[in-house]
Design an enzyme around this catalytic site. Sequence first.
Site, PDB file in Angstrom:
ATOM      1  N   LEU A 108       0.865  -1.098  -0.032  1.00 60.09           N
ATOM      2  CA  LEU A 108       0.136  -0.043   0.084  1.00 60.09           C
ATOM      3  C   LEU A 108       0.981   1.344   0.030  1.00 60.09           C
ATOM      4  CD1 LEU A 108      -2.778  -1.171   2.525  1.00 60.09           C
ATOM      5  CD2 LEU A 108      -2.843  -1.204   0.159  1.00 60.09           C
ATOM      6  N   ASP A 151       4.922   4.559  -6.515  1.00 66.06           N
ATOM      7  CA  ASP A 151       4.363   4.854  -5.412  1.00 66.06           C
ATOM      8  C   ASP A 151       4.521   6.141  -4.557  1.00 66.06           C
ATOM      9  OD1 ASP A 151       4.199   2.158  -5.548  1.00 66.06           O
ATOM     10  OD2 ASP A 151       5.136   1.539  -3.563  1.00 66.06           O
TER      11      ASP A 151
HETATM   12  C1  MEV Z   1       5.143  -1.074  -6.497  1.00 68.13           C
HETATM   13  O1  MEV Z   1       4.247  -0.834  -5.423  1.00 68.13           O
HETATM   14  C2  MEV Z   1       4.864  -2.357  -7.035  1.00 68.13           C
HETATM   15  C3  MEV Z   1       5.792  -2.758  -8.005  1.00 68.13           C
HETATM   16  O2  MEV Z   1       5.442  -2.385  -9.508  1.00 68.13           O
HETATM   17  C4  MEV Z   1       7.324  -2.197  -7.857  1.00 68.13           C
HETATM   18  C5  MEV Z   1       7.686  -0.927  -8.420  1.00 68.13           C
HETATM   19  O3  MEV Z   1       6.803  -0.082  -9.143  1.00 68.13           O
HETATM   20  O4  MEV Z   1       8.804  -0.429  -7.919  1.00 68.13           O
HETATM   21  C6  MEV Z   1       5.995  -4.161  -8.083  1.00 68.13           C
END
Ligand code: MEV
Length: 297
Positions: free
Chosen positions: A90, A137
Amino acid sequence: MPLSAFGPGKVILLGEHGVVYGHPALAGAISLGVTARAVQSDAPSLDMPEGLTAPQLDALERAFAVAVRRAKYPKVAVELLSELPLSMGLGSSGALSVATARVLLHAARGAAPAVRDVEALALEMEKEFHGTPSGVDHTTSARGGLVLFQKGRAVAVKSARPIGMVVALVGPRASTKLTVGALRDRTKRWPKRYRRLFEHIAVLGREGAAAVRKGGLGALGDIMNVNQGLLASLGLSSPPIEDMVYRLRGLGALGAKLTGAGGDGGAVLGLFEEPSRSAVALRRQGVECFVTELGAD
Ligand code: MEV
């Protein structure tokens, strides 16, 4: 002084993992996040939150040291308050990085920083947590709302109607770094087959953004279901994830899929017209979950 800043967590609706290879991902900021508070002090310091493992504490110490150096050593003591479950896919480290970058830059400059400066500093912090993150993120956390993210760039996706999600937690999982690394090894070994799957996921990301803009929740749900199938093909699902996907679909979810790195646990999303009712039913089954509306400010 004192200063306070919030970094929301995120969910990836479509395109996790593909985004690491330069494909698009559709992601949204959620209502839960991390708050950073700063008060004047003789030197920069961080009050370490409780409940972190030794490697998590190490990464946080390194990330804070990088942020303080880049923000030119503002004289503040920072405290972090998180509502986000840790290591569940998350975006807790992205949210923490955004909240911390905001208070440190604000303290250093005496004014609220621009979003691009927050993103640049948060990225440096994220590298200490994840090695080579795609950046989806912290970018989603810094921008808010829904974004279509690709290769460091994010375009806001305006939703024609509220998108109600149930986020169900299905237990601990390996670190994102490990899951991403293991997939990279398989991709190197069988590049053509894996490239085809990533290309299909990329198309879903774009189709999903178009469905959101039109308010086509049925279409979005179907795209999420197909994306879940492809994530399973990539070896990123597991019995606890699949069990939750089918439970959510059994409760009437228009679409259900893992979100984030996946693997052996983490979080599963269910797209619902009326998410609160389904969350109550899930809680009765003993499932830890919460409701969030995507596309809100
Ligand atoms: C990120 O929350 C999830 C992944 O795509 C890794 C990334 O974007 O760095 C798996």
